[in-house]
Enzyme design. Structure first.
Site, short mmCIF file in Angstrom:
data_model
loop_
_atom_site.label_atom_id
_atom_site.label_comp_id
_atom_site.label_asym_id
_atom_site.label_seq_id
_atom_site.Cartn_x
_atom_site.Cartn_y
_atom_site.Cartn_z
N LYS A 202 0.66 -1.34 -0.48
CA LYS A 202 0.04 0.47 0.25
C LYS A 202 0.85 1.08 0.06
O LYS A 202 2.18 1.43 0.10
CB LYS A 202 -0.51 0.01 1.45
CG LYS A 202 -1.53 -1.26 0.99
CD LYS A 202 -2.74 -1.41 -0.17
CE LYS A 202 -3.98 -2.29 0.13
NZ LYS A 202 -4.05 -3.79 0.05
C1 PLP Z 1 -10.68 -3.21 -1.11
C2 PLP Z 1 -10.00 -3.62 0.13
N1 PLP Z 1 -10.15 -4.64 0.94
C3 PLP Z 1 -9.86 -4.59 2.34
C4 PLP Z 1 -8.26 -5.50 2.32
C5 PLP Z 1 -7.80 -6.22 2.72
O1 PLP Z 1 -6.50 -5.58 3.83
P1 PLP Z 1 -5.76 -5.94 4.60
O2 PLP Z 1 -4.83 -7.32 4.06
O3 PLP Z 1 -5.31 -5.04 4.63
O4 PLP Z 1 -7.05 -6.98 5.68
C6 PLP Z 1 -7.52 -5.18 0.82
C7 PLP Z 1 -6.60 -6.09 1.01
O5 PLP Z 1 -5.75 -5.46 0.04
C8 PLP Z 1 -8.57 -4.93 -0.01
O6 PLP Z 1 -7.87 -4.49 -1.45
#
Ligand code: PLP
Length: 401
Positions: A202
């Site tokens: 990110k």
């Molecule tokens: C649209 C979206 N929502 C939620 C998440 C979940 O993020 P995390 O990996 O920090 O739990 C991601 C992961 O990249 C995502 O792309």
């Protein structure tokens, strides 16, 4: 600025990763501070990161957690999502958006998206809400770092106004969208609850991590308790108040979602450089827009927010009808040229679990179908060099000639 070539005689580029992390500020210094402090789990550094993040987005509360998935789960739990309830989610998202609804025993209603932005338009949300009056919640996704049309849409009302009119409580999935701005306001400053991801690729990262932001004191209080086992006193306060570290109560079966100080140290250092990191990605996006504009059969991601409002987490191109090769072949041939690409996303309605649980058929999702079949995300990260950019653009040009 795109990083320049090392020298004119540097060897030709053979590989370009989809993403490459590099420390940009005080990461090592702050990690060392944590190591030398003797306190590795959630403590002073996590609190500093939270305060700085809350200031950055203009929210009253920011709660650091160990993933965006955790933040989304906590948000829905605090809002009272549970068995029998329905939550609208877009099909074009990562499974985390929907899975947290199932953690709580509620059900999702998977909806279509606009094929060009890959997000909800206010009209799509309005139609879905009209078809499913039983839904009480919705989770807009800010796709790829472009803010979703929360505030205004083509015909006036934005997603927030539509949601309010339809009686939907909104939890924003801003996993891709820090730092992003819409109509001069930071994503995270206008919704009830907004959840960000600091996963490794990110715009700012903590390795793994996430942040929940809200102006709502009651939601913040509930999430604070539920992120650490439902314990009514946080561990830092317990151990920094003499003589009472053992004295706590458990008021709910909570989760283990706190962010350790080691990760927060990386996050705070990255946050200090967030605008540079965003600008680094924007330079790559701008360069792609210029250099790929005249390649036949390539559609570039639309930008409808202000120029500095896009976090540029992703740069998804779209292959037009009549392209000489299909998306899968293009992806394989890019890999053969040493270039990492990805697809965002194979939509939820094409994933076995979601398809089978809700009997989802592709013909009900024409927008998501059109987007995903032709979509390929190109490498984009701050610190991508001019030769790397050149290699991606010239390879695409060659493969699509
Ligand atoms: C649209 C979206 N929502 C939620 C998440 C979940 O993020 P995390 O990996 O920090 O739990 C991601 C992961 O990249 C995502 O792309």
């Amino acid at each position: 600025m795109v990083e320049p070539a090392v020298t004119d005689s540097s060897p030709p580029i053979r590989t370009v990763p989809f993403f490459r992390f590099r420390p940009v500020g005080r990461e090592a210094e702050l990690i060392l501070q944590v190591l030398e402090s003797g306190w590795l789990t959630t403590g002073r550094m996590a609190m500093e990161f939270e305060s700085a993040f809350a200031r950055a987005v203009g929210a009253r509360h920011a709660l650091a957690v160990n993933s965006c998935t955790a933040a989304l789960h906590l948000a829905l739990e605090a809002l009272g999502v549970g068995p029998g309830q329905r939550v609208l989610v877009p099909s074009m998202t990562f499974t985390a958006t929907a899975e947290v609804v199932r953690y709580l025993g509620a059900d999702v209603i998977v909806t279509d998206v606009d094929p060009t932005t890959r997000m909800w338009t206010p009209e799509i949300l309005d139609r879905a809400a009209a078809e499913h009056p039983e839904a009480r919640f919705c989770m807009p996704v800010h796709f790829g770092g472009h803010p979703a049309p929360m505030l205004t849409g083509p015909s006036g009302a934005g997603l927030l106004e539509v949601a309010e009119r339809r009686g939907l409580t909104v939890v924003e999935d801003a996993a891709h969208a820090f730092p992003a701005r819409l109509e001069g306001r930071a994503v995270g400053s206008f919704g009830r609850v907004t959840c960000f991801s600091f996963y490794a690729n990110k715009t700012i990262t903590t390795g793994e991590g996430g942040m929940l932001v809200t102006d709502d004191d009651a939601i913040a209080a509930r999430c604070r308790v539920m992120r650490v086992h439902g314990i009514d006193r946080d561990v830092w306060k317990r151990f920094t108040t003499p003589g009472t570290s053992w004295d706590y109560d458990v008021i709910a079966p909570g989760f283990k979602y706190n962010m350790p100080d080691l990760n927060a140290a990386i996050g705070l250092a990255q946050l200090e450089c967030a605008e540079d990191l965003r600008r680094g990605r924007k330079a790559i996006a701008d360069a792609y827009h210029v250099r790929l504009a005249d390649i036949d059969h390539v559609g570039l991601p639309p930008v409808t927010c202000e120029p500095d409002g896009h976090a540029w987490h992703l740069f998804p191109i779209t292959l037009a009808d009549g392209a000489p090769i299909d998306r899968n072949t293009l992806s394989q041939q890019m890999a053969s040229a040493g270039i990492g690409t990805s697809v965002h996303y194979r939509p939820l309605h094409r994933m076995t679990y979601w398809r089978d649980r809700y009997d989802l058929r592709p013909e009900r999702f024409p927008g998501a179908e059109m987007a995903w079949r032709r979509s390929l995300s190109l490498p984009i990260f701050s610190g991508m060099t001019e030769p790397e950019l050149d290699h991606v653009c010239s390879t695409l040009r060659r493969l699509l000639a």
